[in-house]
Design a protein around this motif. Structure first.
Motif, mmCIF file in Angstrom:
data_model
loop_
_atom_site.group_PDB
_atom_site.id
_atom_site.type_symbol
_atom_site.label_atom_id
_atom_site.label_comp_id
_atom_site.label_asym_id
_atom_site.label_seq_id
_atom_site.Cartn_x
_atom_site.Cartn_y
_atom_site.Cartn_z
ATOM 1 N N ILE A 190 13.724 40.458 -36.063
ATOM 2 C CA ILE A 190 13.696 39.839 -37.385
ATOM 3 C C ILE A 190 13.894 38.336 -37.248
ATOM 4 C CG2 ILE A 190 14.645 39.891 -39.705
ATOM 5 C CD1 ILE A 190 13.465 42.578 -38.652
ATOM 6 N N ALA A 191 12.917 37.583 -37.732
ATOM 7 C CA ALA A 191 13.001 36.121 -37.690
ATOM 8 C C ALA A 191 13.946 35.664 -38.787
ATOM 9 C CB ALA A 191 11.616 35.505 -37.883
ATOM 10 N N CYS A 192 15.151 35.316 -38.382
ATOM 11 C CA CYS A 192 16.214 34.967 -39.332
ATOM 12 C C CYS A 192 16.822 33.631 -38.924
ATOM 13 C CB CYS A 192 17.279 36.071 -39.329
ATOM 14 S SG CYS A 192 18.709 35.716 -40.348
ATOM 15 N N ASP A 193 16.665 32.627 -39.777
ATOM 16 C CA ASP A 193 17.134 31.284 -39.433
ATOM 17 C C ASP A 193 18.359 30.855 -40.223
ATOM 18 O OD1 ASP A 193 15.164 30.164 -37.424
ATOM 19 O OD2 ASP A 193 13.803 30.867 -38.973
ATOM 20 N N VAL A 194 19.029 31.802 -40.881
ATOM 21 C CA VAL A 194 20.254 31.477 -41.600
ATOM 22 C C VAL A 194 21.379 32.362 -41.081
ATOM 23 C CG1 VAL A 194 18.949 30.841 -43.656
ATOM 24 C CG2 VAL A 194 19.878 33.145 -43.476
ATOM 25 N N ASP A 195 22.618 31.910 -41.249
ATOM 26 C CA ASP A 195 23.758 32.693 -40.774
ATOM 27 C C ASP A 195 24.661 33.137 -41.920
ATOM 28 O OD1 ASP A 195 24.890 30.300 -41.458
ATOM 29 O OD2 ASP A 195 25.667 29.830 -39.467
ATOM 30 N N ASN A 196 24.120 33.165 -43.128
ATOM 31 C CA ASN A 196 24.912 33.585 -44.275
ATOM 32 C C ASN A 196 25.304 35.060 -44.179
ATOM 33 O OD1 ASN A 196 22.698 31.516 -45.217
ATOM 34 N ND2 ASN A 196 24.453 31.208 -46.548
ATOM 35 N N PRO A 197 26.532 35.382 -44.567
ATOM 36 C CA PRO A 197 26.924 36.794 -44.606
ATOM 37 C C PRO A 197 26.287 37.478 -45.812
ATOM 38 C CG PRO A 197 28.674 35.441 -45.507
ATOM 39 C CD PRO A 197 27.628 34.489 -44.983
ATOM 40 N N MET A 198 26.460 38.781 -45.892
ATOM 41 C CA MET A 198 25.873 39.556 -46.978
ATOM 42 C C MET A 198 26.505 39.227 -48.334
ATOM 43 S SD MET A 198 25.677 43.706 -47.139
ATOM 44 C CE MET A 198 24.751 44.607 -48.378
ATOM 45 N N VAL A 199 27.825 39.085 -48.361
ATOM 46 C CA VAL A 199 28.536 38.936 -49.632
ATOM 47 C C VAL A 199 29.429 37.701 -49.628
ATOM 48 C CG1 VAL A 199 28.509 41.437 -49.935
ATOM 49 C CG2 VAL A 199 30.499 40.353 -48.902
ATOM 50 N N GLY A 200 29.954 37.386 -50.818
ATOM 51 C CA GLY A 200 30.886 36.272 -50.947
ATOM 52 C C GLY A 200 30.218 34.981 -51.368
ATOM 53 N N GLU A 201 30.998 33.930 -51.435
ATOM 54 C CA GLU A 201 30.501 32.647 -51.939
ATOM 55 C C GLU A 201 29.452 32.024 -51.033
ATOM 56 O OE1 GLU A 201 34.096 29.778 -50.189
ATOM 57 O OE2 GLU A 201 33.958 30.193 -52.339
ATOM 58 N N ASN A 202 29.420 32.410 -49.789
ATOM 59 C CA ASN A 202 28.379 31.931 -48.868
ATOM 60 C C ASN A 202 27.326 32.997 -48.598
ATOM 61 O OD1 ASN A 202 29.540 29.331 -48.340
ATOM 62 N ND2 ASN A 202 31.088 30.347 -47.069
ATOM 63 N N GLY A 203 27.355 34.054 -49.377
ATOM 64 C CA GLY A 203 26.454 35.173 -49.163
ATOM 65 C C GLY A 203 25.126 35.064 -49.868
#
Length: 387
Positions: A190-203
């Protein structure tokens, strides 16, 4: 002299292959003792499928699938020339570009169409998938995709839930009995260029929900639904995906790929560069040429030009960047291994003419670069000593 030409596409004007051909022809016309290694690049976003399929002599398959709002639409995916890998851009079936601005609503949009494309690839015997997940209109944590692949997302009464981000809060269990049997042998990159978690304020919901049409009330409800779904995932798989970097990508679809499809999340550039064995080719070269439509300070964030230059720097190879245009702050790329940057815009003009004349302007710039290298070579030194 061995030259690796590894550019991105010039967006809306030239594909990466067309950029390579133009630069290559200019160099061949000036330098006789020349070996060119062509490496059409992409960063996992728009154009990745076209780049990889063209490079392998593959072909595209068109299929009727559901768009983000559950309407029938035509989408396509590519199969590489050896028939072993399937290349899918999520945006082709679940993208924001498929919706009018007023239609954007991540509470109801679905990734079902992506699951349909994957399933179609499986029926054709493909077991290796490369999927670019940029540009999505969804926030359903891949729930729709899972449904299309046979996973049953059940409510407390054992009934299948509907489509969209809000429906995840109703999921109480997951039925594995009707999963596509071909999935057991499938592998996903999976080409994924972000490191955001699934949930929360940075999700997924808080960071990307607004650009998909969510107001603050919707964002809060979407995040609550993702929290609930992550608990269900943990209950049925034992994996807590709620805070793993990258699981918030594309509305949380990274979580579904990791927990149910045993996928590997990688930056898009890394996937494409490994696909082409780029590092090995650069290691054996004398000079590297890269480029893109516009080079600026954002180029350093996982884009093709910075990725190519970092590899070249590790092997002490000079890198020339030929781009449609570049900004003053692009000079930060000198710290990343770029030796010199050249623009293809030679005089003031409007955007329409610049796009229309992209090939001609690129040829002129490449020709001038080739003439410079030819001159330096005649001085009795290899170009790397001068560049």
């Amino acid at each position: 002299m061995r030259i690796v030409i590894a550019p991105d596409s010039f967006k809306e004007s030239l594909s990466s292959k067309e950029v390579i051909n133009t630069i290559s022809n200019a160099f061949i016309s000036e330098i006789s003792d020349l070996t060119i290694i062509e490496v059409p690049m992409a960063d996992g976003g728009e154009g990745t499928a076209e780049t990889l399929i063209e490079a392998t002599g593959g072909y595209f398959v068109e299929k009727d699938v559901l768009d983000p709002l559950g309407r029938k639409t035509k989408a396509r995916y590519g199969i590489t020339g050896d028939g072993k890998r399937c290349i899918i851009e999520m945006a082709s079936c679940c993208g924001l570009s498929l919706l009018k601005p007023e239609e954007r609503n991540p509470s109801i949009t679905t990734t079902f169409g992506l699951g349909e494309l994957i399933r179609d690839g499986l029926t054709k015997g493909v077991r290796e998938f490369i999927i670019g997940i940029g540009g999505s209109a969804t926030n359903d944590a891949g729930g729709g995709m899972l449904q299309a692949l046979g996973f049953g997302l059940k409510d407390k009464e054992g009934k299948e839930v509907g489509f969209g981000g809000y429906e995840l809060e109703r999921v109480e269990s997951i039925d594995f009995t009707k999963i596509d049997n071909n999935l057991k042998d499938a592998r996903f990159l999976i080409a994924c260029d972000v490191d955001n978690p699934m949930v929360g304020e940075n999700g997924a919901s808080y960071v990307y929900g607004p650009q998909k049409g969510a107001d603050i009330q919707m964002v809060e409800k979407l995040d609550k639904a993702l929290v609930k779904f992550s608990k269900v995932i943990k209950k049925v798989t034992g994996m807590d995906v709620s805070n793993i970097p990258g699981t918030g990508a594309a509305g949380g679809i990274g979580a579904a790929f990791l927990s149910f499809l045993n996928a590997k999340l990688m930056p898009g550039f890394e996937i494409v560069s490994e696909f082409h064995h780029l590092e090995e080719k650069i290691k054996e070269s004398d000079l590297v040429i890269t480029g893109e439509g516009k080079t600026d300070h954002q180029t350093k964030f996982g884009k093709v030009v910075s990725g190519v230059s970092k590899i070249a720097k590790r092997h002490n190879k000079p890198v020339i960047c030929i781009s449609g245009s570049y900004t003053e702050d692009a000079t930060i790329l000198y710290d990343y291994g770029i030796t010199a940057i050249f623009s293809c815009i030679h005089q003031p003009d409007n955007l329409e003419n610049i796009m229309k004349n992209a090939r001609k302007n690129l040829n002129l710039t490449a020709l001038n670069v080739a003439k410079m290298i030819k001159f330096l070579s005649k001085k009795g030194e290899e170009p790397p000593e001068y560049l």
